[in-house]
Motif scaffolding. Sequence first.
Motif, PDB file in Angstrom:
ATOM      1  N   TRP A   8     -16.197  14.523  -0.925  1.00 43.24           N
ATOM      2  CA  TRP A   8     -15.927  14.418  -2.360  1.00 43.24           C
ATOM      3  C   TRP A   8     -14.769  13.462  -2.602  1.00 43.24           C
ATOM      4  O   TRP A   8     -13.894  13.312  -1.752  1.00 43.24           O
ATOM      5  CB  TRP A   8     -15.535  15.782  -2.908  1.00 43.24           C
ATOM      6  CG  TRP A   8     -16.540  16.853  -2.676  1.00 43.24           C
ATOM      7  CD1 TRP A   8     -16.737  17.567  -1.517  1.00 43.24           C
ATOM      8  CD2 TRP A   8     -17.491  17.355  -3.604  1.00 43.24           C
ATOM      9  NE1 TRP A   8     -17.755  18.464  -1.678  1.00 43.24           N
ATOM     10  CE2 TRP A   8     -18.228  18.360  -2.962  1.00 43.24           C
ATOM     11  CE3 TRP A   8     -17.784  17.058  -4.931  1.00 43.24           C
ATOM     12  CZ2 TRP A   8     -19.249  19.074  -3.586  1.00 43.24           C
ATOM     13  CZ3 TRP A   8     -18.791  17.765  -5.556  1.00 43.24           C
ATOM     14  CH2 TRP A   8     -19.512  18.753  -4.889  1.00 43.24           C
ATOM     15  N   PRO A  32     -24.721  19.497 -10.220  1.00 38.90           N
ATOM     16  CA  PRO A  32     -25.002  19.542  -8.783  1.00 38.90           C
ATOM     17  C   PRO A  32     -24.072  18.677  -7.927  1.00 38.90           C
ATOM     18  O   PRO A  32     -23.959  18.900  -6.726  1.00 38.90           O
ATOM     19  CB  PRO A  32     -26.445  19.040  -8.684  1.00 38.90           C
ATOM     20  CG  PRO A  32     -26.633  18.209  -9.899  1.00 38.90           C
ATOM     21  CD  PRO A  32     -25.775  18.831 -10.977  1.00 38.90           C
ATOM     22  N   ASP A  33     -23.405  17.690  -8.524  1.00 37.68           N
ATOM     23  CA  ASP A  33     -22.609  16.742  -7.743  1.00 37.68           C
ATOM     24  C   ASP A  33     -21.173  16.612  -8.218  1.00 37.68           C
ATOM     25  O   ASP A  33     -20.517  15.592  -7.966  1.00 37.68           O
ATOM     26  CB  ASP A  33     -23.289  15.363  -7.757  1.00 37.68           C
ATOM     27  CG  ASP A  33     -24.630  15.401  -7.055  1.00 37.68           C
ATOM     28  OD1 ASP A  33     -24.734  16.083  -6.029  1.00 37.68           O
ATOM     29  OD2 ASP A  33     -25.577  14.755  -7.540  1.00 37.68           O
ATOM     30  N   ARG A  34     -20.683  17.615  -8.930  1.00 35.55           N
ATOM     31  CA  ARG A  34     -19.311  17.548  -9.448  1.00 35.55           C
ATOM     32  C   ARG A  34     -18.705  18.945  -9.449  1.00 35.55           C
ATOM     33  O   ARG A  34     -19.416  19.929  -9.562  1.00 35.55           O
ATOM     34  CB  ARG A  34     -19.287  17.001 -10.872  1.00 35.55           C
ATOM     35  CG  ARG A  34     -19.898  15.608 -11.004  1.00 35.55           C
ATOM     36  CD  ARG A  34     -19.885  15.122 -12.450  1.00 35.55           C
ATOM     37  NE  ARG A  34     -18.621  14.554 -12.842  1.00 35.55           N
ATOM     38  CZ  ARG A  34     -18.193  13.334 -12.505  1.00 35.55           C
ATOM     39  NH1 ARG A  34     -18.932  12.574 -11.749  1.00 35.55           N
ATOM     40  NH2 ARG A  34     -17.041  12.887 -12.908  1.00 35.55           N
ATOM     41  N   TYR A  35     -17.390  18.990  -9.341  1.00 33.26           N
ATOM     42  CA  TYR A  35     -16.676  20.234  -9.587  1.00 33.26           C
ATOM     43  C   TYR A  35     -15.262  19.912 -10.032  1.00 33.26           C
ATOM     44  O   TYR A  35     -14.771  18.796  -9.839  1.00 33.26           O
ATOM     45  CB  TYR A  35     -16.703  21.185  -8.387  1.00 33.26           C
ATOM     46  CG  TYR A  35     -15.788  20.865  -7.237  1.00 33.26           C
ATOM     47  CD1 TYR A  35     -14.531  21.463  -7.128  1.00 33.26           C
ATOM     48  CD2 TYR A  35     -16.190  19.996  -6.226  1.00 33.26           C
ATOM     49  CE1 TYR A  35     -13.704  21.190  -6.056  1.00 33.26           C
ATOM     50  CE2 TYR A  35     -15.364  19.734  -5.159  1.00 33.26           C
ATOM     51  CZ  TYR A  35     -14.118  20.325  -5.077  1.00 33.26           C
ATOM     52  OH  TYR A  35     -13.308  20.054  -4.012  1.00 33.26           O
ATOM     53  N   CYS A  87     -13.349  16.239   2.643  1.00 28.17           N
ATOM     54  CA  CYS A  87     -14.620  16.516   3.301  1.00 28.17           C
ATOM     55  C   CYS A  87     -14.598  17.922   3.885  1.00 28.17           C
ATOM     56  O   CYS A  87     -13.590  18.367   4.419  1.00 28.17           O
ATOM     57  CB  CYS A  87     -14.873  15.521   4.438  1.00 28.17           C
ATOM     58  SG  CYS A  87     -15.137  13.823   3.892  1.00 28.17           S
ATOM     59  N   TYR A 133     -13.756  16.318  -9.153  1.00 28.51           N
ATOM     60  CA  TYR A 133     -14.385  15.778  -7.949  1.00 28.51           C
ATOM     61  C   TYR A 133     -15.839  15.410  -8.194  1.00 28.51           C
ATOM     62  O   TYR A 133     -16.524  16.049  -8.980  1.00 28.51           O
ATOM     63  CB  TYR A 133     -14.364  16.821  -6.819  1.00 28.51           C
ATOM     64  CG  TYR A 133     -13.015  17.029  -6.210  1.00 28.51           C
ATOM     65  CD1 TYR A 133     -12.576  16.236  -5.156  1.00 28.51           C
ATOM     66  CD2 TYR A 133     -12.169  18.031  -6.686  1.00 28.51           C
ATOM     67  CE1 TYR A 133     -11.334  16.437  -4.592  1.00 28.51           C
ATOM     68  CE2 TYR A 133     -10.924  18.228  -6.118  1.00 28.51           C
ATOM     69  CZ  TYR A 133     -10.510  17.427  -5.074  1.00 28.51           C
ATOM     70  OH  TYR A 133      -9.273  17.627  -4.515  1.00 28.51           O
ATOM     71  N   ARG A 134     -16.293  14.385  -7.478  1.00 30.62           N
ATOM     72  CA  ARG A 134     -17.699  13.987  -7.480  1.00 30.62           C
ATOM     73  C   ARG A 134     -18.089  13.745  -6.019  1.00 30.62           C
ATOM     74  O   ARG A 134     -17.253  13.350  -5.204  1.00 30.62           O
ATOM     75  CB  ARG A 134     -17.920  12.754  -8.331  1.00 30.62           C
ATOM     76  CG  ARG A 134     -17.219  11.522  -7.841  1.00 30.62           C
ATOM     77  CD  ARG A 134     -17.188  10.387  -8.869  1.00 30.62           C
ATOM     78  NE  ARG A 134     -16.408   9.266  -8.410  1.00 30.62           N
ATOM     79  CZ  ARG A 134     -15.092   9.215  -8.328  1.00 30.62           C
ATOM     80  NH1 ARG A 134     -14.358  10.249  -8.657  1.00 30.62           N
ATOM     81  NH2 ARG A 134     -14.472   8.140  -7.898  1.00 30.62           N
ATOM     82  N   ARG A 135     -19.342  14.004  -5.706  1.00 29.96           N
ATOM     83  CA  ARG A 135     -19.805  13.777  -4.330  1.00 29.96           C
ATOM     84  C   ARG A 135     -19.560  12.325  -3.949  1.00 29.96           C
ATOM     85  O   ARG A 135     -19.717  11.417  -4.767  1.00 29.96           O
ATOM     86  CB  ARG A 135     -21.276  14.118  -4.199  1.00 29.96           C
ATOM     87  CG  ARG A 135     -21.516  15.611  -4.304  1.00 29.96           C
ATOM     88  CD  ARG A 135     -22.812  16.035  -3.642  1.00 29.96           C
ATOM     89  NE  ARG A 135     -23.025  17.441  -3.906  1.00 29.96           N
ATOM     90  CZ  ARG A 135     -22.596  18.425  -3.122  1.00 29.96           C
ATOM     91  NH1 ARG A 135     -21.921  18.140  -2.034  1.00 29.96           N
ATOM     92  NH2 ARG A 135     -22.826  19.678  -3.435  1.00 29.96           N
ATOM     93  N   SER A 163     -16.254  23.530   1.973  1.00 28.42           N
ATOM     94  CA  SER A 163     -17.615  23.253   2.348  1.00 28.42           C
ATOM     95  C   SER A 163     -18.112  24.407   3.152  1.00 28.42           C
ATOM     96  O   SER A 163     -17.339  25.180   3.654  1.00 28.42           O
ATOM     97  CB  SER A 163     -17.660  22.004   3.189  1.00 28.42           C
ATOM     98  OG  SER A 163     -18.873  21.912   3.819  1.00 28.42           O
ATOM     99  N   PRO A 187     -20.878  10.122  -0.980  1.00 30.24           N
ATOM    100  CA  PRO A 187     -21.658   9.919   0.244  1.00 30.24           C
ATOM    101  C   PRO A 187     -21.114   8.805   1.132  1.00 30.24           C
ATOM    102  O   PRO A 187     -21.484   8.705   2.299  1.00 30.24           O
ATOM    103  CB  PRO A 187     -23.064   9.592  -0.270  1.00 30.24           C
ATOM    104  CG  PRO A 187     -22.911   9.284  -1.708  1.00 30.24           C
ATOM    105  CD  PRO A 187     -21.630   9.887  -2.192  1.00 30.24           C
ATOM    106  N   PRO A 204     -18.017  24.472 -10.267  1.00 29.90           N
ATOM    107  CA  PRO A 204     -19.040  23.418 -10.272  1.00 29.90           C
ATOM    108  C   PRO A 204     -19.322  22.937 -11.694  1.00 29.90           C
ATOM    109  O   PRO A 204     -19.287  23.722 -12.648  1.00 29.90           O
ATOM    110  CB  PRO A 204     -20.266  24.115  -9.678  1.00 29.90           C
ATOM    111  CG  PRO A 204     -19.707  25.196  -8.829  1.00 29.90           C
ATOM    112  CD  PRO A 204     -18.499  25.688  -9.599  1.00 29.90           C
TER     113      PRO A 204
END
Length: 171
Positions: A35, A138-141, A50, A161-163, A15, A165, A135
């Motif tokens: 994630w 926008p919300d995965r890698y 995180c 991985y996915r975000r 991050s 929250p 990546p």
Amino acid sequence: MRALAMSALAALCLSAAPAHADEPLATLAFFQGCWRGDFGGQNGVTDDRCFAPMLHGKYVRDTHEVRNAPAPYAGETIYYLDAQTHRIGFTYYASDGGISRGFAEPGEGGGLVFPPGEYVGADGSTLTMRARWTPDGPDRYVAVAEIEDHGVWREHLRISYRRAPDLAPPG
């Protein structure tokens, strides 16, 4: 446990601290936050991680915990700008006593590439490994780690991985 240690490097995820676009730590901006990752081929095993800036954004702290594995496993990575090389450096500390130090470089599509480096287990044994985080929207890698085995690189693990929250960095 070495297999799980490798996840830290691959999955060893980053991050970013708020950084100026011309600073190497700006490369980590995509990974900011938390994630949840699914281990490829290991039903139900996940990695919660995180990334958060620390010490006024001079460093980035990456914590992770593998869940639903045969044994407990977690780790922490500290990323920083290496003043001598002007590269992103890191030190990874594994819950089983292993450690890894190395560098990360900007990768494809805003990701990261971890050139070959050594992971040293608590017993002094070593593994040579490399990783890349790419990546996927926008919300995965996807984090892929490879180990060198008698001069041949082979995929060791793959984590998607996915975000997440619902997760928060440790205090």
